[in-house]
Motif scaffolding. Sequence first.
Motif, mmCIF file in Angstrom:
data_model
loop_
_atom_site.group_PDB
_atom_site.id
_atom_site.type_symbol
_atom_site.label_atom_id
_atom_site.label_comp_id
_atom_site.label_asym_id
_atom_site.label_seq_id
_atom_site.Cartn_x
_atom_site.Cartn_y
_atom_site.Cartn_z
ATOM 1 N N LYS A 180 0.414 -1.070 0.254
ATOM 2 C CA LYS A 180 0.073 -0.009 0.092
ATOM 3 C C LYS A 180 0.579 0.850 -0.081
ATOM 4 C CE LYS A 180 -4.539 -1.771 1.827
ATOM 5 N NZ LYS A 180 -5.036 -2.275 3.436
ATOM 6 N N LYS A 181 1.975 1.006 1.116
ATOM 7 C CA LYS A 181 2.623 2.491 1.143
ATOM 8 C C LYS A 181 3.486 2.306 -0.665
ATOM 9 C CE LYS A 181 4.116 2.748 5.945
ATOM 10 N NZ LYS A 181 5.325 2.224 7.005
ATOM 11 N N THR A 182 4.018 1.368 -1.199
ATOM 12 C CA THR A 182 4.426 2.188 -2.720
ATOM 13 C C THR A 182 3.344 2.175 -3.481
ATOM 14 O OG1 THR A 182 4.337 -0.552 -3.511
ATOM 15 C CG2 THR A 182 6.341 0.038 -1.993
ATOM 16 N N MET A 183 2.225 1.515 -3.760
ATOM 17 C CA MET A 183 1.356 2.076 -4.133
ATOM 18 C C MET A 183 1.038 3.371 -3.807
ATOM 19 S SD MET A 183 0.562 -0.410 -6.609
ATOM 20 C CE MET A 183 -0.661 0.427 -7.277
ATOM 21 N N LYS A 184 0.626 3.837 -2.772
ATOM 22 C CA LYS A 184 0.501 4.836 -2.042
ATOM 23 C C LYS A 184 1.643 6.158 -3.168
ATOM 24 C CE LYS A 184 -0.659 8.600 1.037
ATOM 25 N NZ LYS A 184 -0.917 8.831 2.087
ATOM 26 N N SER A 185 3.520 6.185 -3.069
ATOM 27 C CA SER A 185 4.109 6.417 -3.530
ATOM 28 C C SER A 185 3.991 6.780 -4.873
ATOM 29 C CB SER A 185 5.025 6.229 -2.452
ATOM 30 O OG SER A 185 5.446 5.003 -3.405
ATOM 31 N N ARG A 186 3.695 6.041 -5.610
ATOM 32 C CA ARG A 186 4.008 5.285 -6.910
ATOM 33 C C ARG A 186 2.812 6.639 -7.197
ATOM 34 N NH1 ARG A 186 4.303 -1.114 -8.174
ATOM 35 N NH2 ARG A 186 6.524 -0.848 -7.419
ATOM 36 N N PHE A 187 1.325 6.457 -6.831
ATOM 37 C CA PHE A 187 0.471 7.369 -7.955
ATOM 38 C C PHE A 187 1.364 8.741 -7.085
ATOM 39 C CE2 PHE A 187 -2.252 4.116 -7.541
ATOM 40 C CZ PHE A 187 -2.200 4.012 -8.330
ATOM 41 N N GLU A 188 1.291 8.896 -5.989
ATOM 42 C CA GLU A 188 1.701 10.802 -5.165
ATOM 43 C C GLU A 188 3.015 11.226 -6.297
ATOM 44 O OE1 GLU A 188 3.249 10.440 -1.832
ATOM 45 O OE2 GLU A 188 1.332 10.542 -0.508
ATOM 46 N N ALA A 189 4.045 10.072 -6.867
ATOM 47 C CA ALA A 189 4.910 10.702 -8.107
ATOM 48 C C ALA A 189 4.143 10.429 -9.325
ATOM 49 C CB ALA A 189 5.828 9.166 -7.794
ATOM 50 N N LEU A 190 3.478 9.993 -9.616
ATOM 51 C CA LEU A 190 2.522 9.780 -10.973
ATOM 52 C C LEU A 190 1.503 11.518 -11.080
ATOM 53 C CD1 LEU A 190 1.637 8.718 -13.389
ATOM 54 C CD2 LEU A 190 -0.346 7.343 -12.473
ATOM 55 N N LYS A 191 1.149 12.010 -9.664
ATOM 56 C CA LYS A 191 0.435 13.106 -10.089
ATOM 57 C C LYS A 191 1.426 14.259 -10.026
ATOM 58 C CE LYS A 191 -2.940 15.861 -6.673
ATOM 59 N NZ LYS A 191 -3.240 15.365 -5.422
ATOM 60 N N SER A 192 2.679 13.929 -9.509
ATOM 61 C CA SER A 192 3.364 14.875 -9.398
ATOM 62 C C SER A 192 3.945 15.097 -10.569
ATOM 63 C CB SER A 192 4.993 15.111 -8.402
ATOM 64 O OG SER A 192 6.167 15.857 -8.676
ATOM 65 N N GLU A 193 4.245 14.559 -11.611
ATOM 66 C CA GLU A 193 4.787 14.251 -13.456
ATOM 67 C C GLU A 193 3.696 15.290 -13.748
ATOM 68 O OE1 GLU A 193 7.815 13.468 -14.227
ATOM 69 O OE2 GLU A 193 8.317 13.585 -11.920
ATOM 70 N N PHE A 194 2.354 14.654 -13.547
ATOM 71 C CA PHE A 194 1.346 14.816 -14.468
ATOM 72 C C PHE A 194 0.973 16.970 -14.291
ATOM 73 C CE2 PHE A 194 -0.818 10.563 -15.171
ATOM 74 C CZ PHE A 194 -0.662 10.746 -16.341
ATOM 75 N N GLY A 195 1.457 17.695 -13.215
ATOM 76 C CA GLY A 195 1.975 18.562 -13.100
ATOM 77 C C GLY A 195 2.582 19.240 -13.661
ATOM 78 N N LYS A 196 3.656 18.758 -13.862
ATOM 79 C CA LYS A 196 4.434 19.263 -15.242
ATOM 80 C C LYS A 196 4.733 19.554 -16.620
ATOM 81 C CE LYS A 196 8.441 16.881 -11.599
ATOM 82 N NZ LYS A 196 9.263 15.860 -11.839
ATOM 83 N N ILE A 197 3.142 18.395 -16.879
ATOM 84 C CA ILE A 197 2.813 18.696 -18.327
ATOM 85 C C ILE A 197 1.844 20.342 -19.046
ATOM 86 C CG2 ILE A 197 1.599 17.735 -19.988
ATOM 87 C CD1 ILE A 197 1.349 15.174 -18.103
ATOM 88 N N VAL A 198 2.961 20.807 -19.563
ATOM 89 C CA VAL A 198 2.756 21.877 -19.598
ATOM 90 C C VAL A 198 1.578 21.729 -21.394
ATOM 91 C CG1 VAL A 198 3.547 24.214 -21.084
ATOM 92 C CG2 VAL A 198 4.843 23.146 -19.043
ATOM 93 N N TRP A 199 0.359 22.093 -21.053
ATOM 94 C CA TRP A 199 -0.398 22.075 -22.176
ATOM 95 C C TRP A 199 -0.087 23.421 -22.663
ATOM 96 C CZ3 TRP A 199 -1.790 17.428 -23.311
ATOM 97 C CH2 TRP A 199 -2.149 16.313 -21.711
ATOM 98 N N LEU A 200 0.145 23.238 -24.634
ATOM 99 C CA LEU A 200 -0.639 24.099 -25.652
ATOM 100 C C LEU A 200 -1.707 25.625 -25.424
ATOM 101 C CD1 LEU A 200 1.380 22.719 -28.612
ATOM 102 C CD2 LEU A 200 2.255 23.790 -26.849
ATOM 103 N N ASP A 201 -1.849 26.476 -26.057
ATOM 104 C CA ASP A 201 -2.213 26.801 -26.066
ATOM 105 C C ASP A 201 -3.361 26.504 -27.249
ATOM 106 O OD1 ASP A 201 -1.226 28.246 -27.894
ATOM 107 O OD2 ASP A 201 -0.846 30.662 -27.099
ATOM 108 N N ARG A 202 -4.805 27.088 -27.461
ATOM 109 C CA ARG A 202 -5.226 27.090 -28.517
ATOM 110 C C ARG A 202 -4.559 26.565 -29.902
ATOM 111 N NH1 ARG A 202 -11.379 25.228 -29.371
ATOM 112 N NH2 ARG A 202 -10.961 25.046 -27.510
ATOM 113 N N GLU A 203 -4.384 28.368 -29.848
ATOM 114 C CA GLU A 203 -4.098 28.648 -30.365
ATOM 115 C C GLU A 203 -2.672 27.791 -32.149
ATOM 116 O OE1 GLU A 203 -1.240 32.767 -32.775
ATOM 117 O OE2 GLU A 203 -2.951 33.172 -31.248
ATOM 118 N N LYS A 204 -1.846 27.074 -30.943
ATOM 119 C CA LYS A 204 -0.705 26.871 -30.955
ATOM 120 C C LYS A 204 -0.786 25.685 -31.627
ATOM 121 C CE LYS A 204 3.361 29.143 -28.003
ATOM 122 N NZ LYS A 204 4.058 29.417 -27.336
ATOM 123 N N THR A 205 -1.700 24.784 -30.839
ATOM 124 C CA THR A 205 -2.335 24.231 -30.965
ATOM 125 C C THR A 205 -2.934 23.709 -32.952
ATOM 126 O OG1 THR A 205 -2.466 23.064 -28.600
ATOM 127 C CG2 THR A 205 -3.797 21.462 -30.617
#
Length: 66
Positions: free
Chosen positions: A6-31
């Motif tokens: 459970k601890k490893t799963m929890k830490s994995r999901f926290e790390a995954l959530k942290s990585e998703f926070g680093k994603i930079v999405w392009l704006d509509r015009e650039k896309t």
Amino acid sequence: MAKEDKKTMKSRFEALKSEFGKIVWLDREKTGRQTAAVVIVSLILGVLIFLFDMLFGQATDFLVKL
């Protein structure tokens, strides 16, 4: 052992959530511009491949008939 899983799963999901926070999405015009560029380049390459295929097909037919 179950607590460790459970601890490893929890830490994995926290790390995954942290990585998703680093994603930079392009704006509509650039896309939109990048999508248009990809479509245009794909169409141009498709036409070029078609023309080369026709050219080499005709050249092959000509050479075979000799």
